[in-house]
Design a protein around this motif. Structure first.
Motif, short mmCIF file in Angstrom:
data_model
loop_
_atom_site.label_atom_id
_atom_site.label_comp_id
_atom_site.label_asym_id
_atom_site.label_seq_id
_atom_site.Cartn_x
_atom_site.Cartn_y
_atom_site.Cartn_z
N TYR A 50 0.67 -1.24 -0.06
CA TYR A 50 0.24 0.08 -0.22
C TYR A 50 0.88 1.30 0.02
N ASP A 51 1.91 1.33 0.69
CA ASP A 51 2.89 2.52 1.06
C ASP A 51 3.43 2.80 -0.40
N ALA A 52 4.02 1.75 -0.91
CA ALA A 52 4.45 1.90 -2.37
C ALA A 52 3.52 2.60 -3.27
N VAL A 53 2.43 1.96 -3.39
CA VAL A 53 1.59 2.66 -4.40
C VAL A 53 1.09 4.13 -4.17
N ILE A 54 0.99 4.48 -2.84
CA ILE A 54 0.70 5.91 -2.30
C ILE A 54 1.72 6.83 -2.52
N THR A 55 2.95 6.50 -2.28
CA THR A 55 4.12 7.19 -2.50
C THR A 55 4.01 7.48 -4.19
N TRP A 56 3.93 6.35 -4.91
CA TRP A 56 4.02 6.49 -6.19
C TRP A 56 3.00 7.63 -6.76
N LEU A 57 1.70 7.24 -6.38
CA LEU A 57 0.52 8.19 -6.73
C LEU A 57 0.60 9.74 -6.36
N LYS A 58 1.45 9.80 -5.42
CA LYS A 58 1.46 11.23 -4.72
C LYS A 58 2.58 12.11 -5.60
N THR A 59 3.41 11.36 -6.18
CA THR A 59 4.26 12.46 -7.33
C THR A 59 3.47 13.23 -8.14
N PRO A 60 3.98 14.25 -8.56
CA PRO A 60 3.10 15.03 -9.41
C PRO A 60 2.62 14.40 -10.81
N LEU A 61 4.06 13.77 -11.24
CA LEU A 61 3.94 13.26 -12.47
C LEU A 61 2.92 12.22 -12.59
N ALA A 62 2.89 11.23 -11.67
CA ALA A 62 1.96 10.01 -11.47
C ALA A 62 0.73 10.59 -11.30
N SER A 63 0.23 11.58 -10.49
CA SER A 63 -1.05 11.92 -10.16
C SER A 63 -1.73 12.62 -11.33
N LEU A 64 -0.74 13.60 -12.04
CA LEU A 64 -1.25 14.24 -13.36
C LEU A 64 -1.45 13.33 -14.43
N ALA A 65 -0.68 12.13 -14.48
CA ALA A 65 -0.83 11.21 -15.50
C ALA A 65 -2.21 10.49 -15.33
N MET A 66 -2.32 10.07 -14.13
CA MET A 66 -3.43 9.13 -13.82
C MET A 66 -4.59 9.93 -14.26
N ILE A 67 -4.91 11.40 -13.90
CA ILE A 67 -5.95 12.14 -14.16
C ILE A 67 -6.08 12.12 -15.62
N VAL A 68 -5.30 12.49 -16.27
CA VAL A 68 -5.29 12.56 -17.92
C VAL A 68 -5.67 11.15 -18.58
N LEU A 69 -5.16 10.09 -17.87
CA LEU A 69 -5.47 8.75 -18.40
C LEU A 69 -7.13 8.52 -18.18
N LEU A 70 -7.38 8.77 -16.81
CA LEU A 70 -9.06 8.56 -16.66
C LEU A 70 -9.99 9.55 -17.63
N LEU A 71 -9.46 10.61 -17.93
CA LEU A 71 -10.40 11.55 -18.75
C LEU A 71 -10.23 10.94 -20.09
N ALA A 72 -9.19 10.71 -20.65
CA ALA A 72 -8.97 9.97 -22.16
C ALA A 72 -9.57 8.61 -22.10
N LEU A 73 -9.16 7.73 -21.15
CA LEU A 73 -9.88 6.51 -20.81
C LEU A 73 -11.35 6.38 -21.28
N PHE A 74 -12.08 6.98 -20.26
CA PHE A 74 -13.28 6.88 -20.08
C PHE A 74 -14.12 7.88 -21.37
N HIS A 75 -13.33 8.71 -21.80
CA HIS A 75 -13.89 9.31 -23.15
C HIS A 75 -13.93 8.22 -24.23
N HIS A 76 -12.61 7.52 -24.25
CA HIS A 76 -12.58 6.59 -25.52
C HIS A 76 -13.60 5.46 -25.29
N THR A 77 -13.76 5.14 -23.80
CA THR A 77 -14.83 3.89 -23.63
C THR A 77 -16.18 4.52 -24.06
N ALA A 78 -16.42 5.60 -23.79
CA ALA A 78 -17.89 6.01 -23.94
C ALA A 78 -18.32 6.03 -25.36
N LEU A 79 -17.37 6.34 -26.16
CA LEU A 79 -17.38 6.63 -27.65
C LEU A 79 -17.46 5.13 -28.26
#
Lengths: 123, 139
Positions: A50-79
């Motif tokens: 758990y700690d390793a995943v949280i530490t990773w997701l707290k980095t600016p690059l990972a959190s930004l990429a995750m949010i952009v991934l979620l937006l692109a992924l669910f837009h693509h899924t809906a289409l």
């Protein structure tokens, strides 16, 4: 993407086909690096707790990429799911299914972004 | 709701003759990969739901994350995740093939089969590689 002449003459589909096609491609191109990055990161944290995943997701690059991934992924899924429904569902359930897919994808993307932000701003 | 008959009403009413459909054709690489791209897309929609569950559990805390992680690490979970991985790579490689087609390249029959088998081989190789590295890192 429509030529000015086709637009002026009103030829072709009068609906949103071009916009749909184009948005599907743009989201697909975005998802190539984003999904590969995500899979690579998950593999790198495969033995991580758990700690390793949280530490990773707290980095600016990972959190930004995750949010952009979620937006692109669910837009693509809906289409994509929209086309599947339009092709196979011919009953009156089609309209309900299209609305459910659109709202479901919106809700899931929102939930994912909220979860990511909660992790980023957790103490 | 409106007076316009739906597509199903028209089909039932007229009993028009239907042209031969997929059931009489021998499956070919082209047709199999076409429908596979669509099936994997639908499968990956479920995987996207899993991603949100995983993220939400991580945001809730160690206990919720541990529960989700436990399901994913179980044998049943691993088999499902292996399936998602293969579906992901097949959809990724098939999608890149489609993006190349969008630039009006690779439409000769020979190119279609070369890229088709590349998608199949690439997806299998990438799935095996991803799981090998993952299992090695997990120790």
């Amino acid at each position: 993407m429509r030529s000015p002449l086709a637009r002026a003459e009103g030829l072709g589909s009068a609906k949103g086909g071009v916009k749909h096609w184009w948005a599907e491609r743009v989201s697909a191109v975005a998802l190539v690096p984003l999904t590969v990055w995500f899979l690579g990161s998950v593999i790198a944290h495969a033995g991580g707790d758990y700690d390793a995943v949280i530490t990773w997701l707290k980095t600016p690059l990972a959190s930004l990429a995750m949010i952009v991934l979620l937006l692109a992924l669910f837009h693509h899924t809906a289409l994509g799911l929209q086309v599947v429904i339009e092709d196979y569902v011919h009953s009156d359930a089609r309209f309900a299914a299209l609305i459910a897919v659109r709202l479901g994808c919106l809700a899931l993307a929102s939930a994912g972004i909220v979860a990511t932000l909660r992790i980023v701003f957790s103490p | 709701m409106n007076s316009k008959p739906s597509i199903s009403d028209v089909t039932v009413a007229r009993r028009r003759p239907l042209s031969p459909n997929i059931q009489i054709y021998r499956p070919q690489l082209t047709s199999v990969l076409s429908i596979a791209n669509r099936i994997t897309g639908v499968v990956l929609s479920l995987g996207a739901v899993g991603l949100v569950i995983w993220l939400t559990a991580a945001a809730m805390g160690p206990r919720a994350y541990g529960a989700v992680h436990g399901v994913g690490s179980s044998w049943g979970g691993r088999i499902v995740l292996f399936g998602f991985t293969f579906a992901f790579f097949l959809h990724l490689c098939g999608g890149i093939r489609h993006l190349v087609w969008d630039t009006v390249h690779g439409f000769e029959l020979r190119s279609i089969y070369i890229s088709g088998w590349a998608v199949v081989g690439g997806s299998v190789a990438l799935t095996v590689a991803a799981w090998t590295v993952s299992l090695l890192l997990a120790g």
